[in-house]
Design a protein around this motif. Sequence first.
Motif, PDB file in Angstrom:
ATOM      1  N   SER A 187      44.641   8.215  20.966  1.00  0.00           N
ATOM      2  CA  SER A 187      43.221   7.322  21.278  1.00  0.00           C
ATOM      3  C   SER A 187      42.297   8.742  22.293  1.00  0.00           C
ATOM      4  O   SER A 187      40.856   8.194  21.117  1.00  0.00           O
ATOM      5  CB  SER A 187      43.365   7.086  22.863  1.00  0.00           C
TER       6      SER A 187
ATOM      7  N   SER B 264      49.991  10.006  31.463  1.00  0.00           N
ATOM      8  CA  SER B 264      49.728   9.337  30.260  1.00  0.00           C
ATOM      9  C   SER B 264      51.371   9.276  30.239  1.00  0.00           C
ATOM     10  O   SER B 264      52.005   8.382  29.963  1.00  0.00           O
ATOM     11  CB  SER B 264      49.437  10.036  28.570  1.00  0.00           C
TER      12      SER B 264
ATOM     13  N   TRP C  23      43.793   3.772  24.467  1.00  0.00           N
ATOM     14  CA  TRP C  23      44.971   4.337  24.881  1.00  0.00           C
ATOM     15  C   TRP C  23      45.711   3.410  25.295  1.00  0.00           C
ATOM     16  O   TRP C  23      46.421   2.584  25.349  1.00  0.00           O
ATOM     17  CB  TRP C  23      45.166   5.512  25.882  1.00  0.00           C
ATOM     18  N   TRP C  24      44.963   2.191  26.017  1.00  0.00           N
ATOM     19  CA  TRP C  24      45.830   0.780  27.202  1.00  0.00           C
ATOM     20  C   TRP C  24      46.207  -0.020  25.157  1.00  0.00           C
ATOM     21  O   TRP C  24      47.095  -0.410  25.028  1.00  0.00           O
ATOM     22  CB  TRP C  24      44.438   0.186  27.378  1.00  0.00           C
TER      23      TRP C  24
ATOM     24  N   THR D 108      53.122   6.907  32.768  1.00  0.00           N
ATOM     25  CA  THR D 108      52.269   5.168  32.376  1.00  0.00           C
ATOM     26  C   THR D 108      52.425   4.741  31.200  1.00  0.00           C
ATOM     27  O   THR D 108      52.658   3.227  30.730  1.00  0.00           O
ATOM     28  CB  THR D 108      51.351   4.660  32.695  1.00  0.00           C
ATOM     29  N   THR D 109      53.115   5.416  29.718  1.00  0.00           N
ATOM     30  CA  THR D 109      53.682   4.958  28.419  1.00  0.00           C
ATOM     31  C   THR D 109      54.578   4.702  28.439  1.00  0.00           C
ATOM     32  O   THR D 109      55.916   5.269  28.784  1.00  0.00           O
ATOM     33  CB  THR D 109      53.427   6.445  27.697  1.00  0.00           C
TER      34      THR D 109
ATOM     35  N   LEU E 112      40.018   5.655  28.109  1.00  0.00           N
ATOM     36  CA  LEU E 112      40.842   4.699  28.281  1.00  0.00           C
ATOM     37  C   LEU E 112      41.425   3.243  27.507  1.00  0.00           C
ATOM     38  O   LEU E 112      42.693   2.761  27.906  1.00  0.00           O
ATOM     39  CB  LEU E 112      40.778   4.374  29.759  1.00  0.00           C
ATOM     40  N   ILE E 113      40.266   2.400  27.120  1.00  0.00           N
ATOM     41  CA  ILE E 113      40.286   1.472  26.671  1.00  0.00           C
ATOM     42  C   ILE E 113      41.678   1.704  25.799  1.00  0.00           C
ATOM     43  O   ILE E 113      42.313   0.536  25.097  1.00  0.00           O
ATOM     44  CB  ILE E 113      39.388   0.384  26.214  1.00  0.00           C
TER      45      ILE E 113
ATOM     46  N   ALA F  75      48.643   1.948  23.185  1.00  0.00           N
ATOM     47  CA  ALA F  75      50.093   1.634  23.928  1.00  0.00           C
ATOM     48  C   ALA F  75      50.925   0.288  23.946  1.00  0.00           C
ATOM     49  O   ALA F  75      52.276   0.066  23.610  1.00  0.00           O
ATOM     50  CB  ALA F  75      49.778   1.729  25.840  1.00  0.00           C
ATOM     51  N   LEU F  76      49.887  -1.086  24.355  1.00  0.00           N
ATOM     52  CA  LEU F  76      50.703  -2.153  23.681  1.00  0.00           C
ATOM     53  C   LEU F  76      50.711  -2.420  21.888  1.00  0.00           C
ATOM     54  O   LEU F  76      52.420  -3.150  21.998  1.00  0.00           O
ATOM     55  CB  LEU F  76      49.571  -2.980  23.658  1.00  0.00           C
TER      56      LEU F  76
ATOM     57  N   TYR G 219      47.759   8.419  24.056  1.00  0.00           N
ATOM     58  CA  TYR G 219      46.613   9.086  24.707  1.00  0.00           C
ATOM     59  C   TYR G 219      46.084  10.252  24.053  1.00  0.00           C
ATOM     60  O   TYR G 219      45.243   9.990  24.277  1.00  0.00           O
ATOM     61  CB  TYR G 219      47.544   9.839  26.758  1.00  0.00           C
TER      62      TYR G 219
END
Length: 194
Positions: free
Chosen positions: A148, A186, A133-134, A189-190, A130-131, A137-138, A145
């Motif tokens: 990651s 994903s 992925w975040w 939110t991506t 999850l971290i 994405a940044l 997703y």
Amino acid sequence: MTNTWLYKQLFTNWKKFEVTYVSILILIQLAVFWIVPDSLIGMISGVTGTLSLVYGMKGRKIAFIFGTIQCLAMTYVAWISHAYGSFAMDIFYVISQPIGWFMWGHDQATHRFSPASRKKLFVGAFVAWLIGWWILALLHGQLPYFDSINFVVSFIAQLLYILKYQENWSLCQQQPSLFYAFGAISRSTTPAYK
């Protein structure tokens, strides 16, 4: 000649099934390249990756030589593809090859986790995914997703492989179910899917 380290690493203690299986895998790699000569580096990576995997499963140190070649090739492919998680993972793989060579030469024992430790490892891998992925994405990476989970699971599996834990494949077996379970989240939110 038959008593040399290289000969023993490459050619001893093979079963007929193993020879057939590896030969088929390598021939498939070569045939695909012959039919669609897209990337010589990709083909080299595929062949050496197959050899690294097979020799690693047989517990042979030569796996790390083939692994180094495969990892260098895939590092280049990941960079030009903008797959930043894969690129970071491949850098780690390149660095881990000599470490694995050293570790396998000094510790011949194979290790196992308890069932409770396996569950903690899986939960930790999920949180790390999850971290990752975040963060990816940044950075506007391709499919963060997917990238990651590939990075996190592969990183942990490689550490377990270097340390000779039998469970190094257990996280990889969990990857497909995680892709399906979190793929829909994903896409919503991506940034690439908005």
